[in-house]
Design an enzyme around this catalytic site. Structure first.
Site, PDB file in Angstrom:
ATOM      1  N   GLY A  60       0.813  -1.209   0.000  1.00  0.00           N
ATOM      2  CA  GLY A  60       0.000   0.000   0.000  1.00  0.00           C
ATOM      3  C   GLY A  60       0.847   1.260   0.000  1.00  0.00           C
TER       4      GLY A  60
ATOM      5  N   GLY B  26       2.983   2.052  -2.314  1.00  0.00           N
ATOM      6  CA  GLY B  26       3.085   2.589  -3.667  1.00  0.00           C
ATOM      7  C   GLY B  26       4.399   2.306  -4.371  1.00  0.00           C
TER       8      GLY B  26
ATOM      9  CB  ALA C 180      14.780   1.399   6.621  1.00  0.00           C
ATOM     10  CB  SER C 181      11.559   5.552   4.754  1.00  0.00           C
ATOM     11  OG  SER C 181      10.723   5.503   5.869  1.00  0.00           O
ATOM     12  NE  ARG C 182      16.776  -0.797   2.094  1.00  0.00           N
ATOM     13  CZ  ARG C 182      16.647  -1.659   1.093  1.00  0.00           C
ATOM     14  NH1 ARG C 182      15.502  -2.267   0.862  1.00  0.00           N
ATOM     15  NH2 ARG C 182      17.665  -1.917   0.306  1.00  0.00           N
ATOM     16  CD  GLN C 183      12.136  -1.565  -1.368  1.00  0.00           C
ATOM     17  OE1 GLN C 183      12.803  -1.337  -2.370  1.00  0.00           O
ATOM     18  NE2 GLN C 183      12.165  -2.725  -0.759  1.00  0.00           N
TER      19      GLN C 183
ATOM     20  CB  ALA D 117      12.945  10.475  -5.349  1.00  0.00           C
ATOM     21  CE  LYS D 118      15.420  14.480   0.839  1.00  0.00           C
ATOM     22  NZ  LYS D 118      16.018  15.462   1.764  1.00  0.00           N
TER      23      LYS D 118
ATOM     24  CD  GLU E 265      10.755   3.735   8.746  1.00  0.00           C
ATOM     25  OE1 GLU E 265      11.019   2.979   9.676  1.00  0.00           O
ATOM     26  OE2 GLU E 265      11.591   4.105   7.916  1.00  0.00           O
TER      27      GLU E 265
END
Lengths: 165, 319
Positions: B47, B49, B87-90, B264-265, B269
């Site tokens: 979810g 994205g 870890a908000s890494r994708q 992009a970053k 989280e």
């Protein structure tokens, strides 16, 4: 075992079932309609919402045996060959994140808009307040319902050729 | 009496595993005889994205249409290790791996037909046939590793995370001084997560984060007694419903991150970090109480208001 005849999405089904079978399990296990989700299983989250004779119910709290002669609409019965305007609107505004609450959200929306296409934002929020969502914060879902109102009004206008003011 | 207050919460957040832990992503792009590209990527999209983001990055790099890219994801017999959807890494890490793979592919495409866009299946099929004729590989792998290093605990030096996401939120609350009930009336969020790849999804993440933050601030509490959680149902562990959510306004400060895919970053989280502090600050602004414990339930707020009134009274008596 008891015999019940339940109309689901316009088709009548007669089955011999355990008297304690929940409507949710009737839909998912007997009819293999897996679009209806089980969340909490105790009537709090609304993931299992379906429409029974025009009203939303939590299918986890209803015994299938008590639905003899009733008419049920599940998410599979909302659109036809094409998506329903509510579903299209949800997609267009980005109302869907993980998607688990969405079948219930769409049915709560349908039950509302079938009765009151001019529902206000407060009425929309109230109508979906029994459907918990952890991802979206609801805002885009409410926007989706508003867009669905516009779409449904447009298609109703076309259907009766009465035009729009 | 109902009193209103405004509060702010700001944060910076290092995305990725960090502290020198190997933070690696891999992706494979393939051109096929069906006139489409296959993008193999191990992003678990629950979810958040990730799949759309990878498709957009691939489409931009390959100069083609998103419809011409099949995404094969998550089947571990087909995809390479992309690391976790955590870890908000994708977007940052795997987005870079996808971009690197697609750049390799596009470089070879440029060699055979130049900078031309690939708009149709026929365009892609033509490239595929040219690749076969010229004996060019049809599969390219991208690999990306985030540059972090372990922090030296003696000197405090090192590069624990890269990159960082920044943000600030404003909360407006109304506190009922007779019941202690807190209503959140408005949230305004401004984030620097670099270039936003998919604005609609990014907004969704922020609004969803705000809703979790509101729950965290005024409703959600795990009550544990002798190791057992006492409130295990939605009737006594309360999360926000549509009726509890105020309007959330979202702004993006799209500052380019030079090492990110198209600048992009990560955002996942960070989306829930500033909401709860902003709400507690707003409560302070409204009624002058400093809560140091979540959530700000009616009982806690009321007790703190009473305590403050008593303190204020004592001060007056001492004058």
């Amino acid at each position: 075992m008891v015999e019940v005849t339940i109309t689901v999405n316009g088709t009548s089904y007669t089955r011999k079932i355990h008297p304690l079978m929940r409507l949710l399990d009737f839909l998912r296990d007997e009819l293999k309609l897996k679009g209806t989700k089980e969340g909490c299983g105790e009537g709090e989250c609304g993931a299992c919402t379906v429409i029974m004779d025009g009203r939303t119910i939590n299918s986890c709290l209803v015994l299938a045996a008590s639905c003899d002669g009733k008419e049920i609409i599940t998410i599979e019965g909302v659109g036809g060959a094409e998506l329903h305007p509510i579903q299209r609107a949800f997609l267009e505004v980005g109302a869907v994140q993980c998607g688990y609450c969405i079948p219930g959200m769409v049915l709560s929306t349908k039950a509302l808009l079938d009765k009151n296409l001019d529902a206000t934002e407060e009425e929309i929020k109230e109508a979906i307040s029994g459907n918990l969502c952890r991802c979206t914060g609801y805002q885009k879902i409410v926007e989706g319902v508003k867009l669905a109102q516009t779409k449904m009004k447009e298609s109703r206008g076309e259907a009766c050729e009465c035009g729009r003011s | 009496m109902k009193k209103r207050g405004v509060g702010y919460g700001a944060f910076f957040y290092g995305t990725g595993y960090g502290n020198g832990f190997p933070d690696e992503s891999r992706a494979v792009i393939e051109i096929t005889s069906s006139g489409r590209f296959n993008l193999y990527v191990g992003v678990s999209d629950v979810g958040s994205g990730g799949i759309s983001v990878m498709q957009q990055i691939a489409q931009e790099t390959l100069k083609t249409d998103g419809e011409l890219i099949n995404i094969i994801w998550n089947d571990t017999s087909l995809v390479l290790d992309t690391g976790t959807a955590a870890a908000s890494r994708q977007t940052y890490n795997t987005g870079n791996a996808v971009k690197i793979a697609c750049e390799k592919m596009r470089d070879r495409i440029n060699e055979v037909i130049g900078e031309k866009e690939l708009k149709t299946k026929e365009d892609v099929n033509e490239i595929y046939n040219l690749f076969l004729d010229k004996n060019i590989e049809t599969r390219f792998e991208g690999y990306f590793k985030a540059t972090t290093s372990q922090v030296n605990l003696e000197t405090g030096q090192g590069n624990p995370y890269w990159p960082y996401t920044f943000g600030i939120e404003k909360a407006v609350v109304e506190v009922d001084t007779e019941t202690g009930k807190v209503d959140v009336l408005e949230i305004v969020a401004a984030y620097d997560a670099g270039k936003i790849v998919n604005p609609a999804q990014a907004e969704g993440q922020i609004i969803g984060g705000a809703s979790m933050g509101i729950g965290y601030a005024i409703m959600e509490e795990v009550i544990v007694n002798k190791g057992s959680i006492k409130n295990r149902s939605f009737s006594d562990y309360i999360i926000p419903t549509s009726m509890d959510m105020p309007k959330v306004t979202t702004y993006f400060v799209e500052k380019n991150e030079p090492t990110g895919p198209y600048g992009a970053k990560g955002l996942g989280e960070p989306a829930m970090l500033p909401t709860a502090p902003a709400i507690l600050n707003a409560i302070y602004n409204a009624v002058g109480i400093r809560l140091t414990e979540f959530p700000a339930t009616c009982e806690r707020v009321l007790a703190a208001i009473k305590e403050k009134e008593q303190r204020d009274q004592e001060k007056r008596d001492n004058i």
